[in-house]
Design an enzyme around this catalytic site. Structure first.
Site, short mmCIF file in Angstrom:
data_model
loop_
_atom_site.label_atom_id
_atom_site.label_comp_id
_atom_site.label_asym_id
_atom_site.label_seq_id
_atom_site.Cartn_x
_atom_site.Cartn_y
_atom_site.Cartn_z
N CYS A 42 0.78 -1.20 -0.10
CA CYS A 42 -0.30 0.01 -0.04
C CYS A 42 0.80 1.18 0.10
O CYS A 42 2.10 1.33 0.71
CB CYS A 42 -0.94 -0.03 1.28
SG CYS A 42 -2.11 1.30 1.34
N ASP A 44 0.54 3.84 1.67
CA ASP A 44 0.55 4.35 3.09
C ASP A 44 1.85 4.76 3.49
O ASP A 44 2.64 3.80 3.60
CB ASP A 44 -0.29 3.21 4.13
CG ASP A 44 -0.77 4.20 5.20
OD1 ASP A 44 0.11 4.59 5.81
OD2 ASP A 44 -1.96 4.12 5.43
N ARG A 46 2.94 5.09 6.38
CA ARG A 46 3.32 4.41 7.51
C ARG A 46 3.89 2.96 7.26
O ARG A 46 4.25 2.12 8.45
CB ARG A 46 2.10 4.34 8.59
CG ARG A 46 1.72 5.62 8.88
CD ARG A 46 0.40 5.74 9.59
NE ARG A 46 -0.76 5.28 8.69
CZ ARG A 46 -1.97 5.04 8.96
NH1 ARG A 46 -2.42 5.32 10.21
NH2 ARG A 46 -2.88 4.42 8.11
N HIS A 98 -2.19 -3.78 5.26
CA HIS A 98 -2.07 -3.28 6.61
C HIS A 98 -3.38 -3.04 7.02
O HIS A 98 -4.29 -2.48 6.33
CB HIS A 98 -1.24 -2.20 6.65
CG HIS A 98 -1.68 -0.84 5.99
ND1 HIS A 98 -2.27 0.12 6.65
CD2 HIS A 98 -1.79 -0.58 4.72
CE1 HIS A 98 -2.84 0.90 5.75
NE2 HIS A 98 -2.35 0.69 4.85
N CYS A 101 -6.25 -0.07 6.90
CA CYS A 101 -5.98 0.77 5.58
C CYS A 101 -7.12 1.59 5.00
O CYS A 101 -8.23 1.17 5.06
CB CYS A 101 -5.90 -0.37 4.42
SG CYS A 101 -5.67 0.21 2.70
#
Ligand code: CO
Length: 215
Positions: A42, A44, A46, A98, A101
């Site tokens: 992803c 993302d 993080r 994750h 999400c």
């Protein structure tokens, strides 16, 4: 100092540190990359693949998009996949999603997000395939997290269905496919699903018999 200026400064410090630790580091990587793994994750911020797996430059070939999707009409994904499988000859492909999400969360709503709607539609399809199970979970958080796991599983299956992976299975019995989920709460990755190379898929209309002729 502006944020982007700090990034450039940090980059210089990082490069110096790498050379100090290992003087031949950049010389070895400058001409060739031989990663063993393709990572589909992803976008993302993080979930940075190299940081969470303590891998170095040269070790993982990476593709990231919203909600770590493997969409069969996505030329970007297909190009990365073909290059990784046929040129770099990676032996493992990891789809790493994750918990929490935002992409999967957005797909569970009826809110319109503009062009992202088209991307989220594939996640809505995963929900439709597993609606009975997901709707049976009461907690909103657990419901979302289960759909996140199911989405990872579905994307691993999507990889297995591609002619790129099917052809590689026929030619060199690799790559193996893995679905992982990263927990934002403690930084731990949990395996979700796995498809060994050359597996006959549950719905084996996706397997090709004439592997050498696949284009
Ligand atoms: Co995400």
């Amino acid at each position: 100092m502006k944020l982007y200026e700090r990034l450039l400064l940090e980059n210089k410090a990082w490069a110096a540190e790498m050379v100090q630790e290992d003087p031949g580091f950049f010389d070895r990587l400058v001409h060739v990359q031989r990663p063993e793994i393709l990572w589909i994750g992803c976008s993302d911020s993080r979930v940075p693949p190299n940081d969470i797996t303590q891998t170095k430059p040269g070790e993982i070939f990476i593709h990231r998009n919203i909600a770590n999707m493997v969409v069969h009409t996505d030329l970007n994904l297909l190009s990365v996949l073909q290059y990784a499988v046929e040129v770099l000859e990676v032996n493992h492909i990891i789809v790493c999603g994750h918990y929490g999400c935002g992409g999967v969360k957005a797909a569970l709503t009826q809110h319109s997000y503009g062009i992202i709607n088209k991307w989220l539609r594939s996640i809505k399809d995963v929900y439709r395939f597993h609606q009975a199970e997901v709707d049976g979970i009461e907690s909103e958080e657990l419901k979302l997290n289960r759909l996140i796991e199911l989405n990872i599983e579905e994307q691993v299956l999507n990889l297995a269905k591609t002619s790129i992976v099917q052809r590689a299975w026929g030619q060199r019995k690799a790559p193996h496919l893995h679905g992982w989920v990263y927990d934002l709460k403690d930084g731990i990755i949990h395996p979700v699903s796995e498809i060994e190379a050359c597996t006959r898929l549950e719905h084996d209309i996706y397997n090709f018999d004439n592997l050498n002729q696949i284009v």
